[in-house]
Design an enzyme around this catalytic site. Structure first.
Site, mmCIF file in Angstrom:
data_model
loop_
_atom_site.group_PDB
_atom_site.id
_atom_site.type_symbol
_atom_site.label_atom_id
_atom_site.label_comp_id
_atom_site.label_asym_id
_atom_site.label_seq_id
_atom_site.Cartn_x
_atom_site.Cartn_y
_atom_site.Cartn_z
ATOM 1 N N GLU A 39 22.937 1.054 12.706
ATOM 2 C CA GLU A 39 21.867 0.046 13.112
ATOM 3 C C GLU A 39 20.423 0.610 12.769
ATOM 4 O O GLU A 39 19.909 1.246 13.686
ATOM 5 C CB GLU A 39 22.221 -0.497 14.178
ATOM 6 N N GLY A 74 16.808 -7.095 15.362
ATOM 7 C CA GLY A 74 16.114 -8.529 15.871
ATOM 8 C C GLY A 74 14.764 -8.618 15.251
ATOM 9 O O GLY A 74 14.098 -9.247 15.485
ATOM 10 N N ASN A 122 27.260 -8.281 19.973
ATOM 11 C CA ASN A 122 26.800 -7.686 21.230
ATOM 12 C C ASN A 122 25.707 -8.830 21.908
ATOM 13 O O ASN A 122 24.621 -9.037 21.221
ATOM 14 C CB ASN A 122 25.939 -6.592 20.647
ATOM 15 N N TRP A 123 25.947 -9.318 22.913
ATOM 16 C CA TRP A 123 25.323 -10.246 23.613
ATOM 17 C C TRP A 123 23.941 -9.773 24.352
ATOM 18 O O TRP A 123 23.130 -10.621 24.729
ATOM 19 C CB TRP A 123 26.293 -11.236 24.499
ATOM 20 N N LYS A 124 23.821 -8.495 24.536
ATOM 21 C CA LYS A 124 22.808 -7.954 25.089
ATOM 22 C C LYS A 124 22.552 -8.502 26.591
ATOM 23 O O LYS A 124 23.437 -8.897 27.010
ATOM 24 C CB LYS A 124 21.473 -8.020 23.962
ATOM 25 N N SER A 179 20.163 -7.623 11.992
ATOM 26 C CA SER A 179 19.764 -8.978 11.440
ATOM 27 C C SER A 179 20.868 -9.397 10.653
ATOM 28 O O SER A 179 20.677 -10.017 9.441
ATOM 29 C CB SER A 179 18.442 -8.747 10.790
ATOM 30 N N GLU A 220 18.584 0.433 21.685
ATOM 31 C CA GLU A 220 17.974 0.185 22.795
ATOM 32 C C GLU A 220 17.903 1.160 23.888
ATOM 33 O O GLU A 220 17.174 1.117 24.619
ATOM 34 C CB GLU A 220 18.227 -1.557 22.978
ATOM 35 N N GLY A 223 23.889 -9.076 16.757
ATOM 36 C CA GLY A 223 23.094 -9.426 17.989
ATOM 37 C C GLY A 223 22.753 -10.722 18.180
ATOM 38 O O GLY A 223 23.745 -11.560 18.406
ATOM 39 N N GLY A 224 21.483 -11.139 17.591
ATOM 40 C CA GLY A 224 21.058 -12.570 17.716
ATOM 41 C C GLY A 224 22.058 -13.461 17.376
ATOM 42 O O GLY A 224 22.274 -14.600 18.028
ATOM 43 N N HIS A 272 23.351 2.943 21.624
ATOM 44 C CA HIS A 272 22.779 1.600 20.810
ATOM 45 C C HIS A 272 21.071 1.985 20.843
ATOM 46 O O HIS A 272 20.660 2.681 21.731
ATOM 47 C CB HIS A 272 22.929 0.389 21.728
#
Ligand code: 13P
Length: 250
Positions: free
Chosen positions: A167, A173, A10-12, A213, A97, A234-235, A95
């Site tokens: 998640e 993150g 997921n490149w957000k 993470s 977020e 993610g990251g 998600h």
């Protein structure tokens, strides 16, 4: 029953088109002999660019959200029809977020899930408790409720197109990963919830990803657990150096 591992990036809200193209090209080349199922979910603005690069590869194209309505006067939203037109195959919904920063509630998420399924997309439905909820002993209850709501009125046939991503909000993150044991406990619990709703066979087939993470050095331990069938990253999905080792974990 053996489920195929499913690793998603997921490149957000990262990357210009040129940056997204560069990452996508590297992944296509480095994952072409990968044994698992793969997905990348770029920002809407890079979907067309990345679609042309992953076409014909073993990497699926995902979007990070979609509107709850098919089309119409919805300024700033993106519709299922527009995503289909770009070749998007999978939509990530619910998600944390979207739930917490943008206040999407379970009813809205369920509407999106049903609309995406109706239009032939696969769905990754994200669930997960906050730190406060975990500390109050509510992790299972929260995840169960988000699952029940998210899948409300979803048929058994459509369930086959759904992946659940657990998640925990406190792990996203933050560099704090859920321990493999804590994650496994929730995954096993969710599988039981699905068995109650859809039967044991459907529950055994359901892929449940872990997200929060995930890094090259913890991916294998997490996915070693019986009920952890993949990762939503993610990251670490933003660079081939970190995503490829996760995608090729042994
Ligand atoms: P991080 O891997 O950066 O914790 O993000 C997880 C996530 O939210 C993936 O959807």
């Amino acid at each position: 029953m053996s489920r195929q591992y499913y690793i998603a990036g997921n490149w957000k809200m990262h990357k210009t088109r040129a940056e997204a193209a560069e990452l996508a090209k590297t992944l296509v080349s480095q994952l072409k002999d990968g044994k698992h199922k793969y997905l990348v979910a770029p920002s809407f603005t890079s979907l067309e660019t990345v679609a042309a690069i992953v076409k014909g590869s073993n990497i699926l194209l995902g979007a990070q959200n979609v509107a709850a309505e098919e089309q119409g006067a919805h300024t700033g939203e993106v519709s299922v029809l527009q995503l289909k037109d770009l070749g998007v195959q999978v939509v990530i919904l619910g998600h944390s977020e979207r739930r917490h920063t943008y206040k999407e509630d379970d009813a809205l998420i369920n509407k999106k899930v049903k609309l995406a399924l109706k239009h032939g997309f696969d769905v990754i439905l994200c669930i997960g408790e906050t730190l406060e909820e975990r500390e109050a002993g509510q992790a299972e209850v929260v995840c169960e409720s988000q699952t029940l709501w998210g899948l409300s009125s979803v048929s058994a046939t459509d369930l086959a197109k759904v992946t659940i991503a657990y998640e925990p909000v406190w792990a996203i993150g933050t560099g704090k990963t859920a321990s493999p044991e804590d994650a496994e406990a929730i995954h096993a619990y969710i599988r039981k919830v699905i068995a109650r709703l859809y039967g044991e066979d459907a529950a055994q087939k359901l892929v449940i990803q872990y997200g929060g993470s995930v890094k090259p050095d913890n991916a294998a331990q997490l996915m070693d657990k019986e009920n952890i069938d993949g990762a939503l990253v993610g990251g670490a999905a933003l660079k081939p150096d970190t995503f490829v080792p996760i995608a090729k974990f042994a």
